[in-house]
Design a protein around this motif. Structure first.
Motif, PDB file in Angstrom:
ATOM      1  N   LEU A 170       0.856  -1.227  -0.041  1.00 42.47           N
ATOM      2  CA  LEU A 170      -0.063  -0.094  -0.072  1.00 42.47           C
ATOM      3  C   LEU A 170       0.882   1.248   0.055  1.00 42.47           C
ATOM      4  O   LEU A 170       0.173   2.328  -0.366  1.00 42.47           O
ATOM      5  CB  LEU A 170      -1.139  -0.024   1.057  1.00 42.47           C
ATOM      6  N   GLY A 171       2.381   1.062   0.281  1.00 42.84           N
ATOM      7  CA  GLY A 171       2.904   2.258   0.388  1.00 42.84           C
ATOM      8  C   GLY A 171       2.870   3.018  -1.183  1.00 42.84           C
ATOM      9  O   GLY A 171       3.314   4.074  -1.127  1.00 42.84           O
ATOM     10  N   TYR A 172       2.897   2.403  -2.160  1.00 39.33           N
ATOM     11  CA  TYR A 172       2.689   2.613  -3.478  1.00 39.33           C
ATOM     12  C   TYR A 172       1.826   3.834  -3.416  1.00 39.33           C
ATOM     13  O   TYR A 172       1.980   4.940  -4.254  1.00 39.33           O
ATOM     14  CB  TYR A 172       2.417   1.696  -4.492  1.00 39.33           C
ATOM     15  N   LEU A 173       0.600   3.736  -2.963  1.00 41.50           N
ATOM     16  CA  LEU A 173      -0.443   4.749  -2.891  1.00 41.50           C
ATOM     17  C   LEU A 173       0.372   6.149  -2.468  1.00 41.50           C
ATOM     18  O   LEU A 173      -0.081   7.117  -2.867  1.00 41.50           O
ATOM     19  CB  LEU A 173      -1.847   4.286  -2.111  1.00 41.50           C
ATOM     20  N   PHE A 174       0.905   5.980  -0.924  1.00 38.57           N
ATOM     21  CA  PHE A 174       1.347   7.102  -0.421  1.00 38.57           C
ATOM     22  C   PHE A 174       2.541   7.638  -1.158  1.00 38.57           C
ATOM     23  O   PHE A 174       2.728   9.092  -1.255  1.00 38.57           O
ATOM     24  CB  PHE A 174       1.978   6.773   0.947  1.00 38.57           C
ATOM     25  N   LEU A 198      -7.874   3.470  -7.994  1.00 41.06           N
ATOM     26  CA  LEU A 198      -8.852   2.341  -8.478  1.00 41.06           C
ATOM     27  C   LEU A 198      -8.248   1.225  -9.135  1.00 41.06           C
ATOM     28  O   LEU A 198      -8.657  -0.016  -9.379  1.00 41.06           O
ATOM     29  CB  LEU A 198      -9.841   3.110  -9.301  1.00 41.06           C
ATOM     30  N   TRP A 199      -7.414   1.766 -10.115  1.00 43.68           N
ATOM     31  CA  TRP A 199      -6.617   0.675 -11.072  1.00 43.68           C
ATOM     32  C   TRP A 199      -5.455  -0.126 -10.539  1.00 43.68           C
ATOM     33  O   TRP A 199      -5.513  -1.293 -10.226  1.00 43.68           O
ATOM     34  CB  TRP A 199      -6.405   0.991 -12.586  1.00 43.68           C
ATOM     35  N   GLU A 200      -4.484   0.879 -10.046  1.00 44.35           N
ATOM     36  CA  GLU A 200      -3.016   0.070  -9.901  1.00 44.35           C
ATOM     37  C   GLU A 200      -3.267  -0.515  -8.539  1.00 44.35           C
ATOM     38  O   GLU A 200      -2.507  -1.423  -8.225  1.00 44.35           O
ATOM     39  CB  GLU A 200      -1.847   1.346  -9.750  1.00 44.35           C
ATOM     40  N   VAL A 201      -3.867  -0.063  -7.459  1.00 48.25           N
ATOM     41  CA  VAL A 201      -4.091  -0.379  -6.255  1.00 48.25           C
ATOM     42  C   VAL A 201      -5.379  -1.643  -6.131  1.00 48.25           C
ATOM     43  O   VAL A 201      -4.805  -2.725  -5.500  1.00 48.25           O
ATOM     44  CB  VAL A 201      -4.077   0.621  -5.213  1.00 48.25           C
ATOM     45  N   LEU A 202      -6.467  -1.019  -6.155  1.00 48.26           N
ATOM     46  CA  LEU A 202      -7.337  -1.934  -6.190  1.00 48.26           C
ATOM     47  C   LEU A 202      -7.436  -2.925  -7.131  1.00 48.26           C
ATOM     48  O   LEU A 202      -7.700  -4.320  -6.684  1.00 48.26           O
ATOM     49  CB  LEU A 202      -8.899  -1.150  -6.242  1.00 48.26           C
ATOM     50  N   GLY A 203      -7.275  -2.740  -8.357  1.00 42.89           N
ATOM     51  CA  GLY A 203      -6.966  -3.688  -9.281  1.00 42.89           C
ATOM     52  C   GLY A 203      -5.653  -4.565  -9.094  1.00 42.89           C
ATOM     53  O   GLY A 203      -5.928  -5.928  -9.136  1.00 42.89           O
ATOM     54  N   ALA A 205      -5.149  -5.754  -6.011  1.00 42.12           N
ATOM     55  CA  ALA A 205      -5.665  -6.483  -4.728  1.00 42.12           C
ATOM     56  C   ALA A 205      -6.612  -7.441  -5.489  1.00 42.12           C
ATOM     57  O   ALA A 205      -6.520  -8.858  -5.126  1.00 42.12           O
ATOM     58  CB  ALA A 205      -6.553  -5.624  -3.991  1.00 42.12           C
ATOM     59  N   VAL A 206      -7.442  -7.208  -6.486  1.00 39.27           N
ATOM     60  CA  VAL A 206      -8.252  -8.087  -7.217  1.00 39.27           C
ATOM     61  C   VAL A 206      -7.411  -9.108  -7.906  1.00 39.27           C
ATOM     62  O   VAL A 206      -7.891 -10.512  -7.862  1.00 39.27           O
ATOM     63  CB  VAL A 206      -9.394  -7.264  -8.059  1.00 39.27           C
ATOM     64  N   PHE A 207      -6.619  -8.682  -8.729  1.00 36.22           N
ATOM     65  CA  PHE A 207      -5.812  -9.725  -9.500  1.00 36.22           C
ATOM     66  C   PHE A 207      -5.158 -10.463  -8.551  1.00 36.22           C
ATOM     67  O   PHE A 207      -5.041 -11.843  -8.884  1.00 36.22           O
ATOM     68  CB  PHE A 207      -4.680  -8.793 -10.534  1.00 36.22           C
ATOM     69  N   GLY A 208      -4.476 -10.271  -7.491  1.00 35.91           N
ATOM     70  CA  GLY A 208      -3.755 -11.066  -6.514  1.00 35.91           C
ATOM     71  C   GLY A 208      -4.687 -12.111  -5.891  1.00 35.91           C
ATOM     72  O   GLY A 208      -4.282 -12.992  -6.048  1.00 35.91           O
ATOM     73  N   ALA A 209      -5.780 -11.452  -5.455  1.00 29.46           N
ATOM     74  CA  ALA A 209      -6.694 -12.504  -4.961  1.00 29.46           C
ATOM     75  C   ALA A 209      -7.278 -13.652  -5.756  1.00 29.46           C
ATOM     76  O   ALA A 209      -7.216 -14.826  -5.525  1.00 29.46           O
ATOM     77  CB  ALA A 209      -7.885 -11.914  -4.253  1.00 29.46           C
ATOM     78  N   VAL A 210      -7.654 -13.259  -6.991  1.00 25.09           N
ATOM     79  CA  VAL A 210      -7.857 -14.277  -8.146  1.00 25.09           C
ATOM     80  C   VAL A 210      -6.867 -15.163  -8.381  1.00 25.09           C
ATOM     81  O   VAL A 210      -6.903 -16.404  -8.630  1.00 25.09           O
ATOM     82  CB  VAL A 210      -8.460 -13.638  -9.297  1.00 25.09           C
ATOM     83  N   ALA A 211      -5.693 -14.981  -8.458  1.00 23.47           N
ATOM     84  CA  ALA A 211      -4.669 -15.410  -8.883  1.00 23.47           C
ATOM     85  C   ALA A 211      -4.298 -16.328  -7.875  1.00 23.47           C
ATOM     86  O   ALA A 211      -3.836 -17.629  -8.078  1.00 23.47           O
ATOM     87  CB  ALA A 211      -3.376 -14.595  -9.389  1.00 23.47           C
ATOM     88  N   GLY A 212      -4.027 -16.057  -6.726  1.00 23.30           N
ATOM     89  CA  GLY A 212      -3.718 -16.611  -5.507  1.00 23.30           C
ATOM     90  C   GLY A 212      -4.896 -17.657  -5.223  1.00 23.30           C
ATOM     91  O   GLY A 212      -4.376 -18.927  -4.843  1.00 23.30           O
ATOM     92  N   TYR A 213      -6.370 -17.569  -5.008  1.00 22.58           N
ATOM     93  CA  TYR A 213      -7.226 -18.460  -4.965  1.00 22.58           C
ATOM     94  C   TYR A 213      -7.161 -19.500  -6.292  1.00 22.58           C
ATOM     95  O   TYR A 213      -7.051 -20.841  -5.991  1.00 22.58           O
ATOM     96  CB  TYR A 213      -8.664 -17.959  -5.212  1.00 22.58           C
ATOM     97  N   LEU A 214      -6.885 -19.305  -7.561  1.00 22.42           N
ATOM     98  CA  LEU A 214      -6.723 -20.200  -8.654  1.00 22.42           C
ATOM     99  C   LEU A 214      -5.357 -21.277  -8.212  1.00 22.42           C
ATOM    100  O   LEU A 214      -5.595 -22.392  -8.521  1.00 22.42           O
ATOM    101  CB  LEU A 214      -6.755 -19.510  -9.998  1.00 22.42           C
ATOM    102  N   ALA A 255       2.105  -4.302  -8.635  1.00 23.33           N
ATOM    103  CA  ALA A 255       2.369  -5.596  -8.556  1.00 23.33           C
ATOM    104  C   ALA A 255       3.003  -6.072  -7.297  1.00 23.33           C
ATOM    105  O   ALA A 255       2.678  -7.288  -7.021  1.00 23.33           O
ATOM    106  CB  ALA A 255       3.398  -5.901  -9.876  1.00 23.33           C
ATOM    107  N   VAL A 256       3.663  -5.128  -6.449  1.00 21.29           N
ATOM    108  CA  VAL A 256       3.924  -5.574  -5.375  1.00 21.29           C
ATOM    109  C   VAL A 256       2.862  -5.709  -4.302  1.00 21.29           C
ATOM    110  O   VAL A 256       3.011  -6.851  -3.600  1.00 21.29           O
ATOM    111  CB  VAL A 256       5.029  -4.301  -4.540  1.00 21.29           C
ATOM    112  N   LEU A 257       1.931  -5.082  -4.292  1.00 17.56           N
ATOM    113  CA  LEU A 257       0.849  -5.528  -3.372  1.00 17.56           C
ATOM    114  C   LEU A 257       0.179  -6.760  -4.146  1.00 17.56           C
ATOM    115  O   LEU A 257      -0.396  -7.658  -3.165  1.00 17.56           O
ATOM    116  CB  LEU A 257      -0.231  -4.120  -3.573  1.00 17.56           C
ATOM    117  N   ALA A 258       0.054  -6.756  -5.335  1.00 18.90           N
ATOM    118  CA  ALA A 258      -0.606  -8.016  -5.896  1.00 18.90           C
ATOM    119  C   ALA A 258       0.205  -9.507  -5.467  1.00 18.90           C
ATOM    120  O   ALA A 258      -0.586 -10.472  -5.430  1.00 18.90           O
ATOM    121  CB  ALA A 258      -0.393  -8.153  -7.437  1.00 18.90           C
TER     122      ALA A 258
END
Length: 415
Positions: A170-174, A198-203, A205-214, A255-258
């Motif tokens: 999340l440091g990326y946002l700051f 909306l895209w770089e941070v929340l996107g 998180a969503v991409f990371g969650a989907v990739a991790g689950y699959l 990508a670090v957050l992802a």
């Protein structure tokens, strides 16, 4: 550049640190401290065996990419150390330390740097954002290994690991707020809210969650059907971090957050026993991936530029690193009384080291803004933090261990 010299130096260091890892832990000489010192020793200011320019890549590019890959592997390891059910059980700690803690740490660091370093406010805000996140790589020696398991309570180790992983992403946002204020002030806030948040941070998180689950479901499926060797856990761990790091960047996300989100979800999907069986192997792999970047930092330290700053600069920078954490944790103490007692809060308020994540954000910020002094001040902060936090790990963990029986006795008496 002689690649054989690089291989011999880097691999030789890792061999030596691996051979004497238990002794070095007891002496409070963790790997990052020694790797940093080794980089200075073989660099141009000492023996001159190697220079950062010898790698044939622009220094900023080399350090940014090395830091990014190191973070990818480090964050995957941090997330997978957390037990099943952690995120629900410790939601209060995460909400407080990430929600309010990061804002407080940013405010304290920025205030110290702006008031005492004499730099413009936006530049102080950028430096404050760079040193706000707790580094997962430097934190690893604090929370892993036999000494940490003996001396530091499990809840402290898990909470410090989770915080360092999340706030690092999340440091990326700051960091991007002051970067945008310096480079595109007329549209900084709109860019921050739309593109960055909306895209770089929340996107991410969503991409990371989907990739991790699959990937987690795939791991379970092939393991249950006998399609994977018992020792193939690392065949998922290492590529998982690198795959999400690369794919997340290609998608234009943080990508670090992802990586951290993907590894955290993956760790909750796979059986707990599979994580526990591979802990020792993970430590060895992490050591191999995480230590070389500190050698690179040692090679690239701008000692001449530090000398021109005078004696006040290192004092102010180190004060910002230490006070941001101390002030934030004790201000938030009323919200954390049910989570950590006073000795644990004292320990956590001290151990907020910075390292690879600060290097990554500093090189990223320098690339966007062209302000080279960002790198100079950040490397000063990294060096001070690695030394102060690294050398204090063993004595303060021993101090915390002595306080734990008192805490348990008070709990039993209250019950």
């Amino acid at each position: 550049m002689d690649i054989n010299l690089v291989l011999a130096l880097f691999a030789g260091l890792i061999l030596a640190l691996s051979a004497f890892s238990a002794l070095l832990q007891r002496l409070s000489l963790p790997g990052p401290v020694l790797a940093l010192a080794f980089g200075v020793l073989i660099g141009p200011y000492a023996t001159g065996l190697l220079r950062i320019e010898d790698f044939g890549v622009p220094t900023g590019t080399l350090l940014e990419q090395a830091a990014r890959i190191t973070l990818g592997m480090g964050l995957a390891g941090v997330a997978l150390r957390l037990p099943h059910g952690y995120w629900r059980a410790d939601a209060r700690w995460i909400a407080v330390i990430i929600g309010a803690g990061m804002v407080l740490m940013l405010a304290v660091a920025t205030g110290v740097l702006w008031g005492l370093l004499g730099v413009p406010f936006v530049l102080a805000l950028l430096l404050g954002a760079i040193i706000t996140p707790t580094d997962p790589v430097v934190t690893t020696p604090v929370v892993t290994g036999s000494l940490a398991e003996q001396r530091i309570p499990e809840r402290v180790r898990h909470n410090l690991s989770a915080e360092s992983g999340l706030n690092d992403g999340l440091g990326y946002l700051f960091v991007m707020l002051p970067v945008l204020l310096l480079t595109a002030p007329d549209r900084a806030w709109s860019e921050l809210l739309t593109t960055v948040l909306l895209w770089e941070v929340l996107g991410a998180a969503v991409f990371g969650a989907v990739a991790g689950y699959l990937l987690g479901r795939l791991f379970v499926a092939v393991k249950d059907r006998g399609l994977m060797e018992e020792s193939s856990y690392l065949g998922f761990l290492v590529p998982l971090g690198l795959f999400v790091l690369g794919a997340g960047k290609l998608l234009g996300t943080d990508a670090v957050l992802a990586v951290f989100v993907a590894a955290a979800v993956f760790g909750q999907v796979i059986p707990q026993r599979d994580e526990e069986q591979e802990d020792k192997v993970d430590d060895a792999v992490n050591r191999f991936f995480l230590l070389p970047v500190f050698v690179l930092i040692g090679l690239s330290l701008p000692l001449d530029e530090w000398a021109r700053l005078g004696w006040t600069a290192p004092v102010v920078v180190l004060a910002a690193v230490l006070l941001r954490r101390l002030v934030a944790l004790w201000v938030l103490r009323p919200l954390l009384r049910g989570v950590h007692d006073r000795p644990e809060t004292a320990f956590l308020s001290w151990f907020g080291p910075i390292g690879v994540s600060a290097l990554f954000y500093a090189t990223l910020a320098e690339r966007h803004t062209g302000h080279h002094e960002i790198f100079t001040w950040t490397t000063l902060a990294i060096t001070g933090s690695v030394l102060v936090h690294g050398l204090s790990t063993a004595p303060l963990s021993a101090w915390l261990q002595k306080r734990e029986p008192e805490h348990k006795q008070k709990q039993e008496a209250a019950a």
